[in-house]
Scaffold this motif. Structure first.
Motif, short mmCIF file in Angstrom:
data_model
loop_
_atom_site.label_atom_id
_atom_site.label_comp_id
_atom_site.label_asym_id
_atom_site.label_seq_id
_atom_site.Cartn_x
_atom_site.Cartn_y
_atom_site.Cartn_z
N VAL A 22 0.83 -1.21 0.00
CA VAL A 22 0.00 0.00 0.00
C VAL A 22 0.86 1.26 0.00
O VAL A 22 0.36 2.35 -0.27
CB VAL A 22 -0.96 0.02 1.21
N ARG A 23 2.13 1.13 0.29
CA ARG A 23 3.01 2.31 0.28
C ARG A 23 3.60 2.58 -1.11
O ARG A 23 4.20 3.64 -1.31
CB ARG A 23 4.15 2.12 1.28
N LEU A 24 3.47 1.64 -1.99
CA LEU A 24 3.94 1.89 -3.35
C LEU A 24 3.06 2.97 -3.97
O LEU A 24 1.84 2.86 -3.97
CB LEU A 24 3.86 0.61 -4.18
N ALA A 25 3.68 4.02 -4.48
CA ALA A 25 2.91 5.17 -4.95
C ALA A 25 3.32 5.59 -6.36
O ALA A 25 3.92 6.65 -6.54
CB ALA A 25 3.08 6.33 -3.98
N PRO A 26 3.00 4.77 -7.38
CA PRO A 26 3.21 5.24 -8.75
C PRO A 26 2.35 6.47 -9.01
O PRO A 26 1.33 6.67 -8.36
CB PRO A 26 2.77 4.05 -9.61
N LEU A 27 2.73 7.26 -9.99
CA LEU A 27 2.02 8.51 -10.25
C LEU A 27 1.01 8.41 -11.37
O LEU A 27 0.01 9.12 -11.38
CB LEU A 27 3.05 9.62 -10.56
N SER A 28 1.26 7.53 -12.33
CA SER A 28 0.36 7.41 -13.49
C SER A 28 -0.71 6.36 -13.24
O SER A 28 -0.54 5.48 -12.39
CB SER A 28 1.17 7.02 -14.74
N PRO A 29 -1.82 6.43 -13.98
CA PRO A 29 -2.85 5.39 -13.82
C PRO A 29 -2.34 4.02 -14.21
O PRO A 29 -2.78 3.01 -13.66
CB PRO A 29 -3.98 5.85 -14.74
#
Length: 604
Positions: A22-29
Motif C-alpha cells: 500500500v506504500r507503493l505510490a506510482p504517479l500514473s494510472p
C-alpha cells in the motif's frame, strides 16, 4: 480495490506484506494498475528482471542531475491520463504515410471511406476521447525526452507519433485543451464566420427590441433575457404591446405579486436565430466528420500507443519501487537456485514491528540469521522474539518473490515454489476444527506440496495445544520427514525438545532475558505498581536480548524465562515464587539417580 496476492491468506496475515504494497505510490494510472497486479513469482529469471528494472529506474532518476528535471519527470507521470479503453481491444488500420494536416482536408466521402475501413467504435468517439489521447501524447513525449538512451531501451520507450501529436495539437496548443479547428476541417472557417455574423445580427436585433421596451414601457432588460415585475406593471406593459405601442411581451406567474416577463422575438430576430441554428448544425456535422477522421488516425496508431502504455506502466511502477526502497533502506535480494537449502539475512527488519516499536519508544533490533540445513529449530524465552524471527523471514521472502527489494542490509535466499505458515501466529481456524486439528490439516497440505516442489514452511509453536508427550513425538516425526524432502526448508519456533537429523538440521535459541539485570530489577523494584502496558513492555524490551544464537546440529532444547517475564509484567510475587518451587520439585523428580548417571558414563 487492490486485489490480494495469489498466496494463502494465512501467509499474508502472518507476514503483513500488504503493509508495504500500500506504500507503493506510482504517479500514473498505468503504474497504479501495475501495483494491483503484484503477484507471487517462482521464476528466477522473471524476479531478476524485476530487480533489474528497479535499479534501472533508480539510475534513470539519478541521471537527471537537476532537481527541476526530476520534478518535471514526476509532473509528466502525474498528469498522464488513461487513454480510451477501446484502443486496447481494437485492430486498427495500418498507419497512413503522413499524419500531417493535409490529411484532414479530405471530402466527406473520403472521411466515410476511412471510417468504414476502421473500427466501428471509433465513430462514437468525441472531443473528450481525442483530448485524452492528445494529453497522453504530450506527457508521454515529455517523459521520453527526459530519459536517457539506456532507460529508453530498458523500459521500451520510443516515440513514433510526432505527426499525430502535431495534428491533435492543431486543436489547442497546450496539453489541457482540445477542440476541432479549421486546420482539421477547412470548411469550418466559412461556417463559423457565418455563425458569428448571424449571432451579431441576432444580438443587435435583441438590443433594439430591448431599447424599444425601455422607451415604450420604462422597462430596462439591460441585456437580460427575463425580468421579474409586479403583476400590475407587467400586465400594463403586455396590454400596450398588444395595442401596438411597443414590442410584444410574454409573461409567466412568478409568485402571488410578481410575474416573469420576456420579449417575444419579432420576425427579423426569428429569421436570424433560425439561420444561426442551421449553421451550427452544419458546423456540428463538419466537426463530427473531422472527429471520425481523427479517431481513425488515432486507432491506426494503436500499436504504438499500447507500447507507450506498457513502457509507462513498467517504468512508473519500478520507479515507485525504487523510491520506496530508498525511503525504507531496502536492498536487492540475492537469489539462489531453487532447491538450495540456505536462507541468510543481515540487518533484516520486519517493518510493521519496527514502526510499532518506534511509536512505543522502545528499541528495535534487526535480525541476523543463517539457515543452511533443510530444518531449523528455534527455541528461547517467552517474549524473546521467536515469532518476530519467523515474521521477518516470511516477510522478506514474500517481498523478494513479489519482485521487490527487501528491508535488510543483505538477504540471500532460494526461489521457493510455495510459502506456508502453520501455528499460532496470525492464523485462523478451519470450520469445525480445533487449533490442533487445523494445524494437522495445514501440515498435510505442506507435506503434499513439498513432494511436488521445494517450498518454505514455517511453524510457530506447532502442536502446543495437545499433550506434551504427543506434541514432542509429533514434532520429532515432522522434523524427520521434512528433513528428508529435497529443497524444502522448514523452520520451527518452539519450546518442545527435538533431536535433529545429522547434517540436516540446525538448532538455534534466542539470547533471551538478561538474567542478572532482570533479577536485580525484580528484587529492587515494586513491579506490581506498574500500570502502563507500554512501560512494562519497555522494561522487558530493555532486558531482552533479541539475538539468534546458533547452538548446534544435534538437538534443540527448550529454554524459557516464563516466570521471570511474568514477574516483570507484574504478576503477584507469592504466586511466582510458588510456581518456581513447583518447577524445582518437578526437575528433581525427572533427574536420574546418581548411580544411573555413573552407569551411563561407564557405558559411554
Amino acid at each position: 480495490m487492490k486485489k490480494p496476492l495469489p498466496v494463502p491468506p494465512h501467509v499474508l496475515s502472518f507476514s503483513q506484506a500488504d503493509s508495504l504494497f500500500v506504500r507503493l505510490a506510482p504517479l500514473s494510472p498505468y503504474g497504479k494498475e501495475r501495483v494491483a497486479e503484484i503477484g507471487f513469482f517462482t521464476n528466477f529469471e522473471a524476479l531478476e528482471s524485476f530487480y533489474d528494472d528497479i535499479e534501472a529506474a533508480g539510475a534513470a532518476l539519478d541521471s537527471l542531475e537537476h532537481s527541476a528535471r526530476r520534478d518535471k519527470l514526476f509532473w509528466h507521470l502525474l498528469r498522464l491520463p488513461r487513454i480510451p479503453e477501446s484502443l486496447a481491444g481494437t485492430s486498427g488500420n495500418s498507419a497512413p504515410d503522413s499524419f500531417g494536416a493535409a490529411n484532414f482536408s479530405a471530402s466527406n466521402s473520403a472521411a466515410k471511406k476511412i471510417s468504414a475501413s476502421g473500427p466501428s467504435n471509433a465513430d462514437a468517439w468525441g472531443l473528450m476521447e481525442l483530448f485524452l489521447v492528445k494529453k497522453f501524447l504530450v506527457h508521454y513525449k515529455g517523459i521520453f525526452e527526459l530519459l536517457d538512451d539506456e532507460a529508453r531501451t530498458r523500459f521500451g520507450f520510443f516515440f513514433s507519433t510526432q505527426e499525430l501529436l502535431d495534428v491533435l495539437a492543431a486543436g489547442g496548443s497546450d496539453a489541457e485543451s482540445f477542440s476541432i479547428s479549421e486546420r482539421h476541417e477547412p470548411a469550418l472557417a466559412a461556417v463559423r464566420a457565418r455563425i458569428a455574423r448571424l449571432s451579431e445580427t441576432a444580438l443587435e436585433r435583441r438590443r433594439k427590441l430591448q431599447e424599444a421596451a425601455r422607451t415604450a414601457y420604462g422597462i430596462d432588460f439591460a441585456g437580460r433575457e427575463m425580468l421579474i415585475l409586479p403583476v400590475d406593471k407587467a400586465l400594463d406593459a403586455m396590454g400596450k404591446g398588444r395595442l401596438g405601442q411597443g414590442p410584444l411581451l410574454a409573461a409567466d406567474p412568478y409568485d402571488s405579486r410578481s410575474m416573469m416577463i420576456r420579449l417575444v422575438p419579432d420576425t427579423e430576430l426569428l429569421e436570424a436565430e433560425e439561420a444561426r441554428r442551421k449553421a451550427r448544425e452544419e458546423e456540428k456535422l463538419l466537426e463530427q466528420a473531422a472527429i471520425v477522421r481523427l479517431s481513425a488516425l488515432v486507432v491506426a496508431a494503436k500499436d504504438a500507443l499500447q507500447s507507450y502504455c506498457r513502457a509507462v506502466k513498467r517504468f512508473d511502477y519500478s520507479l515507485a519501487q525504487w523510491k520506496l526502497a530508498q525511503e525504507l533502506g531496502m536492498v536487492r535480494p540475492r537469489l539462489r537456485a531453487r532447491g538450495t537449502a540456505c536462507i541468510q539475512c543481515h540487518g533484516a527488519r520486519f517493518i510493521p514491528l519496527e514502526e510499532e516499536c518506534r511509536e512505543r519508544g522502545v528499541a528495535y533490533m534487526p535480525l541476523d540469521f543463517e539457515l543452511d540445513t533443510p530444518v531449523g529449530i528455534l527455541s528461547g524465552s517467552n517474549m524473546g522474539g521467536k515469532t518476530c524471527v519467523l515474521q521477518t523471514l516470511v516477510f522478506l521472502q514474500l517481498l523478494a518473490q513479489c519482485g521487490m527489494f527487501v528491508p535488510a542490509a543483505a538477504f540471500e535466499t532460494p526461489v521457493f515454489g510455495w510459502i506456508d505458515v502453520i501455528g499460532a501466529a496470525g492464523e485462523s481456524r478451519g470450520r469445525g476444527l480445533s487449533a490442533y486439528g487445523f494445524e494437522i490439516w495445514r501440515l498435510i497440505e505442506v507435506l503434499h506440496a513439498a513432494k511436488n516442489e521445494p517450498g518454505f514452511a514455517v511453524f510457530d509453536e506447532f502442536a502446543h495445544t495437545t499433550s506434551a508427550k504427543e506434541a514432542q513425538a509429533l514434532m520429532q516425526a515432522a522434523v524427520e520427514q521434512l528433513a528428508s524432502l529435497s529443497g524444502t526448508v522448514a523452520l520451527f519456533a518452539t519450546h518442545i525438545e527435538c533431536s535433529l537429523p545429522e547434517g540436516k538440521g540446525t538448532a538455534y535459541r534466542m539470547a533471551g532475558l538478561d538474567s542478572e539485570r532482570a533479577r536485580s530489577i525484580i528484587e529492587s523494584t515494586p513491579v506490581q505498581s506498574e500500570r502502563s502496558l507500554d512501560a512494562l513492555l519497555a522494561r522487558i524490551n530493555s532486558l531482552m536480548r533479541y539475538k539468534v544464537i546458533r547452538t548446534g546440529k544435534a538437538s534443540a532444547h527448550a529454554k524459557s524465562d516464563a516466570l521471570a517475564v511474568a514477574r516483570l509484567l507484574g504478576l503477584d510475587k507469592d504466586l511466582v515464587d510458588r510456581a518456581q518451587e513447583l518447577l524445582a520439585e518437578s526437575d528433581t523428580r525427572r533427574a536420574p539417580p546418581a548411580q544411573d548417571k555413573q552407569k551411563e558414563r561407564g557405558a559411554e
